[in-house]
Design a protein around this motif. Structure first.
Motif, PDB file in Angstrom:
ATOM      1  N   LYS A  48       0.824  -1.221   0.000  1.00  0.00           N
ATOM      2  CA  LYS A  48       0.000   0.000   0.000  1.00  0.00           C
ATOM      3  C   LYS A  48       0.854   1.265   0.000  1.00  0.00           C
ATOM      4  O   LYS A  48       0.420   2.304  -0.492  1.00  0.00           O
ATOM      5  N   TYR A  69       6.448   0.521  12.323  1.00  0.00           N
ATOM      6  CA  TYR A  69       5.576  -0.046  11.293  1.00  0.00           C
ATOM      7  C   TYR A  69       4.606  -1.015  11.975  1.00  0.00           C
ATOM      8  O   TYR A  69       5.011  -2.054  12.495  1.00  0.00           O
ATOM      9  N   GLY A  71       1.604  -3.658  11.815  1.00  0.00           N
ATOM     10  CA  GLY A  71       1.004  -4.577  10.838  1.00  0.00           C
ATOM     11  C   GLY A  71       2.057  -4.999   9.827  1.00  0.00           C
ATOM     12  O   GLY A  71       1.868  -4.920   8.617  1.00  0.00           O
ATOM     13  N   ALA A  73       3.322  -7.899   9.062  1.00  0.00           N
ATOM     14  CA  ALA A  73       3.115  -9.181   8.375  1.00  0.00           C
ATOM     15  C   ALA A  73       4.474  -9.870   8.151  1.00  0.00           C
ATOM     16  O   ALA A  73       5.347  -9.825   9.019  1.00  0.00           O
ATOM     17  N   THR A  76       6.919  -7.837   3.588  1.00  0.00           N
ATOM     18  CA  THR A  76       6.983  -7.390   2.183  1.00  0.00           C
ATOM     19  C   THR A  76       7.342  -5.903   2.107  1.00  0.00           C
ATOM     20  O   THR A  76       8.358  -5.523   1.522  1.00  0.00           O
ATOM     21  N   THR A  77       6.510  -5.067   2.718  1.00  0.00           N
ATOM     22  CA  THR A  77       6.774  -3.623   2.654  1.00  0.00           C
ATOM     23  C   THR A  77       7.897  -3.218   3.592  1.00  0.00           C
ATOM     24  O   THR A  77       8.692  -2.325   3.268  1.00  0.00           O
ATOM     25  N   GLU A  94       4.000  -7.044  14.637  1.00  0.00           N
ATOM     26  CA  GLU A  94       3.083  -7.985  13.996  1.00  0.00           C
ATOM     27  C   GLU A  94       2.584  -8.958  15.063  1.00  0.00           C
ATOM     28  O   GLU A  94       3.374  -9.490  15.815  1.00  0.00           O
ATOM     29  N   TYR A  95       1.250  -9.166  15.118  1.00  0.00           N
ATOM     30  CA  TYR A  95       0.789 -10.021  16.201  1.00  0.00           C
ATOM     31  C   TYR A  95       0.614 -11.487  15.841  1.00  0.00           C
ATOM     32  O   TYR A  95       0.473 -12.316  16.716  1.00  0.00           O
ATOM     33  N   GLY A 118       3.919  -8.716  18.660  1.00  0.00           N
ATOM     34  CA  GLY A 118       3.125  -8.098  19.714  1.00  0.00           C
ATOM     35  C   GLY A 118       1.844  -7.507  19.159  1.00  0.00           C
ATOM     36  O   GLY A 118       1.616  -7.519  17.947  1.00  0.00           O
ATOM     37  N   ASP A 119       1.037  -7.001  20.069  1.00  0.00           N
ATOM     38  CA  ASP A 119      -0.270  -6.459  19.704  1.00  0.00           C
ATOM     39  C   ASP A 119      -0.178  -4.926  19.683  1.00  0.00           C
ATOM     40  O   ASP A 119       0.105  -4.310  20.726  1.00  0.00           O
ATOM     41  N   ALA A 120      -0.451  -4.350  18.518  1.00  0.00           N
ATOM     42  CA  ALA A 120      -0.353  -2.893  18.372  1.00  0.00           C
ATOM     43  C   ALA A 120      -1.392  -2.158  19.224  1.00  0.00           C
ATOM     44  O   ALA A 120      -1.305  -0.946  19.400  1.00  0.00           O
ATOM     45  N   ASP A 139      -0.674  -0.385   8.791  1.00  0.00           N
ATOM     46  CA  ASP A 139      -1.454  -1.128   7.797  1.00  0.00           C
ATOM     47  C   ASP A 139      -2.065  -2.319   8.531  1.00  0.00           C
ATOM     48  O   ASP A 139      -1.547  -3.429   8.479  1.00  0.00           O
ATOM     49  N   ILE A 140      -3.132  -2.028   9.277  1.00  0.00           N
ATOM     50  CA  ILE A 140      -3.764  -3.057  10.102  1.00  0.00           C
ATOM     51  C   ILE A 140      -5.241  -3.095   9.759  1.00  0.00           C
ATOM     52  O   ILE A 140      -5.927  -2.080   9.838  1.00  0.00           O
ATOM     53  N   GLN A 142      -8.217  -3.713  10.983  1.00  0.00           N
ATOM     54  CA  GLN A 142      -9.040  -3.908  12.185  1.00  0.00           C
ATOM     55  C   GLN A 142     -10.083  -2.808  12.263  1.00  0.00           C
ATOM     56  O   GLN A 142      -9.888  -1.717  11.738  1.00  0.00           O
TER      57      GLN A 142
END
Ligand SMILES: C[S@@+](CC[C@H](N)C(=O)[O-])C[C@H]1O[C@@H](n2cnc3c(N)ncnc32)[C@H](O)[C@@H]1O
Length: 216
Positions: A48, A69, A71, A73, A76-77, A94-95, A118-120, A139-140, A142
């Motif tokens: 994105k 950053y 999210g 994942a 990639t980004t 990233e969770y 972890g959880d943002a 970039d999450i 939710q």
């Protein structure tokens, strides 16, 4: 190969970053040699941030910046931020432990990525690991995307820093008109931030809004 923003290059309408680990492909992207350096294609339909750049957003990211950053994942980004932050660092949260494993592997091969599983929603859990940063990108997908962003920016973003967020309408509501969903998200964010720039991400991503923000 023309540098269009710090560390972001364009050739024949495609985006590239200079590969900091020559020979390494992260997600099957093509590699391109130019004047003694190797560049990795940065596809707008895979990232994105690349889509936002293609649609005219000047990210305002400097090559010495530290980026939080959310999210991340499998990276990639994150890998393209790693390429362009030659004097900076990317802290990727990233969770999902499953995709996070690839992020950890990526970080092992590069010197400027800190993977954080972890959880943002709970920035206090990683506040020992992340300093104040020049850029927070999120970039999450939710429902509470704006709230997660606000929490993290309040804790980690420098007063003169830049916020970047990709808002996915479907994740907030799959039944409402995306423009109404975006208006509501922007209204929440505008309580704390000024919107410096915005773009939809079509044709690369459907019903996503990308915002560039600054603290009020
Ligand atoms: C759309 S994907 C991100 C793609 C990635 N930004 C890229 O371009 O390579 C969203 C990611 O956010 C993660 N995620 C969702 N909720 C989260 C949370 N509360 N904390 C941390 N990560 C979360 C998901 O597991 C998923 O990997």
């Amino acid at each position: 190969m023309k540098e269009i923003q710090p560390g972001i290059f364009s050739q024949n309408d495609n985006l590239y970053t200079k590969n900091q680990v020559p020979g390494q492909q992260v997600y099957g992207e093509s590699l391109q040699d130019f004047e003694g350096d190797e560049y990795r294609a940065w596809h707008a339909n895979r990232s994105k941030v690349a889509a936002a750049v293609k649609n005219g957003i000047d990210l305002g990211v400097e090559q010495s910046d530290d980026v939080l950053y959310l999210g991340a994942a499998s990276g990639t980004t994150v890998s393209h931020f790693s390429d362009l932050l030659v004097d900076g660092f990317v802290f990727g949260v990233e969770y999902s432990e499953t995709v996070g494993r690839d992020l950890v592997k990526l970080a092992d091969s590069r010197g400027n990525i800190a993977p954080i599983i972890g959880d943002a929603r709970k920035p206090e859990d990683y506040s020992d690991l992340v300093p104040e940063v020049e850029v927070v990108f999120q970039d999450i997908s939710q429902r509470d995307q704006p709230e997660i962003f606000i929490k993290n920016a309040e804790k980690f973003l420098k007063d003169d820093g830049i916020g970047l967020i990709a808002v996915k309408a479907q994740s907030i509501s799959s039944s409402r008109d995306p423009e109404d969903v975006f208006d509501e998200a922007v209204e929440k964010l505008e309580e704390r931030f000024e919107v410096l720039d915005r773009t939809r991400l079509e044709p690369y991503e459907k019903d996503h809004l990308f915002l560039k923000l600054k603290k009020r």
